[in-house]
Design an enzyme around this catalytic site. Structure first.
Site, PDB file in Angstrom:
ATOM      1  N   SER A 169       1.159   6.596   2.433  1.00 19.95           N
ATOM      2  CA  SER A 169       1.868   7.583   3.245  1.00 19.95           C
ATOM      3  C   SER A 169       3.096   8.133   2.534  1.00 19.95           C
ATOM      4  CB  SER A 169       2.322   6.947   4.557  1.00 19.95           C
ATOM      5  OG  SER A 169       1.231   6.382   5.231  1.00 19.95           O
TER       6      SER A 169
ATOM      7  N   GLU B 156      -5.041   9.111  17.923  1.00 16.63           N
ATOM      8  CA  GLU B 156      -5.602  10.474  17.970  1.00 16.63           C
ATOM      9  C   GLU B 156      -6.592  10.671  16.822  1.00 16.63           C
ATOM     10  OE1 GLU B 156      -2.326   9.788  18.279  1.00 16.63           O
ATOM     11  OE2 GLU B 156      -2.253  10.143  20.434  1.00 16.63           O
TER      12      GLU B 156
ATOM     13  N   GLN C 251       0.857  -1.191   0.000  1.00 24.38           N
ATOM     14  CA  GLN C 251       0.000   0.000   0.000  1.00 24.38           C
ATOM     15  C   GLN C 251       0.890   1.238   0.000  1.00 24.38           C
ATOM     16  OE1 GLN C 251      -1.726   0.640   3.788  1.00 24.38           O
ATOM     17  NE2 GLN C 251      -3.305   2.064   3.082  1.00 24.38           N
TER      18      GLN C 251
ATOM     19  N   GLU D 232      -9.161  -1.582   5.900  1.00 25.01           N
ATOM     20  CA  GLU D 232      -8.054  -1.755   6.826  1.00 25.01           C
ATOM     21  C   GLU D 232      -8.522  -1.655   8.272  1.00 25.01           C
ATOM     22  OE1 GLU D 232      -4.941   1.245   6.567  1.00 25.01           O
ATOM     23  OE2 GLU D 232      -3.513  -0.137   7.489  1.00 25.01           O
TER      24      GLU D 232
END
Ligand code: FAD
Lengths: 383, 398
Positions: free
Chosen positions: B117, B367, B114, B232
């Site tokens: 990022s 977060e 994947q 995911e």
């Protein structure tokens, strides 16, 4: 892996249509009849220490006999249904003796009475005219210690002497189910609250919505037929306390759910620095954590209620202390954080959040604190 | 209908086992046959590895395979493909993609990675800057991706690029499947705190991707990427595990071996506190599964990833504490190897303690998960944003 850990039984957690209807009905009922003003009025009145009008209404709807067999005037439903009522009562802090009478007292009688004794007692319990309270702790309040009341036999008559402490709704109950030491044995007696020699003193309590009393017995005469004689008293007491523990966990879930809803609503409305406080991550993240904890607490409590209803005794031995220890801590943390989230108004008598904090703290300590229940769990899991 | 579905699935399992006994068939042939019998992703259409039934039957299939001595390790070792890519290809891919990619993905002939990022775009994935520029029937890709799990083993990558820097950041992205063996793709290991390199950085220099490998429309890459991420997050923490398994099972084992009945009462209470939290979480996955299949799903289904990540960190840390001075060691030393799969579950408590630090970062940080729960489930307002409705070019980035 211990034998206990290996394969928990499968019970269903989804509400049936009937259970969902019951939930909606009870939620509405408590919303109307146990609104905060009414709860405060009842909790500040000297007597009777509970809301009798609401109690009668619960009886009329058949909600006080959910676990009582039809033959004894109940509806023969199960603890799964009773748990729905308890959660909703916990959400509103409804000032009614459900825990003492419908759970602790009823279970002790169901576990310990002969058919004839059950037939004599339970119809009144289901009808709301008999309110039971369980008197089993000594002055130290230690769950593991023997009761503070001693029973001595004289022919067909017993004499009770001593003190029972922390009796939930002990001052207002019509009947006390008294655990007493008789030599090396334990016995359970059903004693009218106003029997000669019984004196009941209300305790100054932290949680005003749930009265406690100290009950003294001075030569109280009880007939042998009022000794619960349907089975071992120790087992009946254990059954009552286990049901009480599960009931408290379910009630704690109701209180936690209320706290999350109230805090979330406030976090959406209250504006500071030009934004709703719920848009600040310090607030938002705490509420998200609370959501996570609430869902897990709910899982633990429903699981316990369902295995109790299904009579899965071995699993109940794990599920009950798991639920009580976990839900107690979640409730206290959420109720305390709730005060912080409301700010100054949350610290006022006028705001309801302190009622939830007090309920959270007192239910955490009632019938065994989290450490006590984790110790039980540790023994069962052989850790 | 539920009865029919069960009947169909059981029939197909039996046919599969008859022609390919799980214990005696080599893994790859077995997975191929599993795909051909419609039991790879039961909810997918016929002919594409599925049987067109509710996804809940997959657990039944996998359980039967494991019980019969077969393997379902492909789901773990090719997780980015089987767990995330497949659903994306079914939802947004072309028929050619579906016919070409799904079967070799399931048999592990082709590993997937994947490529989302970037150094400048993590939680804020929509800030990404790897560019794809169109030339006739193909695209030229330049840029850098990072934290690419299994990138060194992968044949194919799920790639999100920026195709229009003048659009607001969520609008100008396009999604591709990229051949990791193509010219201009450079995969370099990144060593993580365990000393192993599960993940990589990947550089793209004038890499050519045919337009036929585009997934979804030009400019619609964000929506496609969301499909991948939803798959995911469902995959992480949401599966029902046996009681006292995983991290808490290991903690219990260490306790029994080294402490047991005479152990320190404070540590025992901490262990039981973690045991209770793990069991309450496990019961939540059971409840969520039941609600998803036969009731009204509520918030219980959305809390698993966050809760699992945070609890796993606490439990694995506690387990190392139980080791006492041995917690000072690192058995086997730091190997600086590149493992075959995700090392999430292997190894001594020490390594699990370190690996668990990633749980609250990978697949969306805790977060970010709290923002999502707060905003989507509780309905709290979002934060003021400086990056909305502004061309991507003008948004501040690190
Ligand atoms: C083991 C591992 C495997 C991975 N595998 C892959 C992979 O295969 N493919 C892939 O594409 N990616 C992969 N990732 C990357 C992962 O998705 C990102 O690391 C993650 O999304 C966080 O991005 P970041 O590292 O840039 O941190 P940042 O986004 O820079 O975050 C830094 C810190 O800031 C906090 N933060 C950021 N934004 C906010 C906000 N809005 N509110 C509050 N806090 C905020 C974060 O929570 C974090 O604590 C992997 C990561 C790890 C650890």
């Amino acid at each position: 892996m211990s034998a206990h850990a290996a394969a928990p039984p499968t019970v269903s957690y989804v509400l049936t249509d009937e259970q969902r209807q019951l939930q909606e009905m009870v939620r509405d009922l408590f919303a109307q009849r146990a609104a905060p003003d009414r709860v405060r009025e009842v909790m500040l009145a000297e007597t009777p220490g509970y809301d009798d009008a609401l109690w009668q209404e619960l009886a009329n709807y058949g909600l006080l006999g959910l676990t009582i067999p039809e033959a004894h005037g109940g509806s023969g439903a199960s603890f799964a249904e009773l748990a729905i009522v308890l959660e909703e009562a916990g959400r509103r802090l409804a000032p009614v003796p459900l825990l003492s009478s419908a759970v602790l007292g009823t279970e002790a009688v169901l576990g310990g009475a002969t058919e004839a004794q059950a037939a004599a007692l339970l119809p009144g319990v289901a009808a709301g005219t008999t309110r039971l309270a369980l008197a089993h702790l000594d002055l130290g309040g230690d769950l593991l210690a023997a009761p503070g009341v001693v029973a001595s036999r004289d022919g067909a008559t017993w004499h009770l002497d001593g003190t029972a402490a922390y009796v939930i709704d002990g001052a207002s109950a019509t009947h006390l189910v008294v655990a007493a030491r008789a030599g090396d044995d334990l016995e359970l007696f059903v004693v009218p609250g106003d029997a000669p020699g019984v004196s009941r003193t209300p305790v100054e309590v932290l949680d005003l919505t749930r009265p406690l009393a100290t009950v003294e017995f001075a030569g109280v005469e009880v007939a042998e037929e009022d000794r619960l004689a349907g089975g071992p008293a120790m087992a009946a007491l254990h059954r009552a306390l286990t049901a009480g523990v599960v009931a408290i966990a379910v009630e704690q879930v109701g209180g936690t759910a209320h706290t999350l809803e109230a805090c979330t609503a406030y976090a959406r409305d209250r504006i500071q620095f030009g934004r709703a406080i719920g848009s600040f991550q310090a607030v938002k993240h705490r509420l998200a954590e609370l959501l996570v904890e609430l869902e897990s607490a709910r899982s633990a409590a429903i699981h316990a209620a369902r295995v109790l209803a299904a009579g899965e005794r071995e699993e109940l031995a794990i599920a009950a202390p798991l639920a009580k220890s976990y839900c107690s801590e979640v409730y206290e943390r959420s109720a305390a954080d709730g005060i912080q989230l409301f700010g100054g108004i949350g610290f006022t008598w006028e705001h309801d959040q302190h009622l939830y904090l007090k309920r959270a703290k007192s239910t955490k300590l009632l019938l065994g604190d989290p450490k006590h229940h984790r110790a039980l769990l540790g023994e069962l899991l052989a850790l | 209908m539920g009865v029919d579905e069960r009947g169909l699935i059981v029939e197909r399992i039996e046919a599969l086992f008859a022609s390919h006994p799980p214990a005696d068939t080599d893994e790859r042939s077995f997975w191929g046959a599993q795909f051909d019998h419609g039991l790879a992703w039961v909810q997918f259409p016929e002919g594409l590895g599925g049987s067109g039934v509710s996804p809940r039957w997959q657990a039944v299939v996998d359980q039967r395979i494991n019980d019969a001595g077969g393997s379902t390790r492909n789901r773990i070792n090719n997780v980015l493909g089987i767990g995330m890519g497949a659903g994306t290809i079914i939802a947004h891919g072309t028929d050619e993609h579906r016919a070409r990619f799904l079967r070799p993905m399931f048999t592990m002939e082709e590993i997937w990675c994947q490529l989302f990022s970037e150094p400048g775009a993590g939680s804020d994935l929509a800030a990404l800057s790897t560019s794809a520029v169109r030339e006739d029937d193909h695209w030229i890709v330049n840029g850098q991706k990072v934290w690419t799990t299994l990138g060194h083993l992968a044949k194919w990558g799920l790639l999100v690029t920026r195709t229009d820097p003048d659009q607001p950041k969520h609008a100008g992205m396009t999604y591709f499947i990229v051949d990791m063996e193509a010219d201009g793709v450079d995969v370099r290991p990144l060593y993580q705190i365990t000393g192993e390199a599960e993940f990589n950085e990947v550089y793209f220099t004038d890499v050519v991707i045919g337009d036929e490998l585009r997934v979804g429309e030009v400019g619609q890459g964000w929506g496609v990427a969301m499909t991948t991420l939803m798959n995911e997050r469902v995959a992480i923490g949401g599966t029902v595990q046996p009681r006292e398994s995983g991290a808490i099972g290991e903690a219990v084992q260490v306790w029994r071996e080294r402490h047991g009945e005479d152990g320190d009462p404070v540590a025992r209470d901490q262990l039981l506190q973690l045991w209770a939290a793990a069991e309450a979480m496990r019961l939540t996955t059971v409840r969520a599964k039941e609600a998803a299949t036969s009731g009204t799903p509520g918030p219980e289904g959305s809390t698993a990833k966050l809760q699992w990540a945070e609890l796993n960190k606490r439990i694995t840390s506690f387990t190392v504490d139980l080791l006492g001075p041995e917690g000072l060691t690192y058995p086997g030393g730091y190997s600086f190897t590149r493992p075959d799969g995700s090392a999430d579950v292997d190894g001594a408590p020490h390594k699990r303690f370190l690996r668990a630090r990633a749980n609250s970062i990978e697949g969306g940080t805790s977060e970010i998960m709290k923002n999502i729960l707060g905003e989507r489930v509780l309905g709290l307002p979002g934060e003021p944003r400086v990056d909305k409705d502004v061309p991507w070019r003008e948004v501040p980035r690190s």
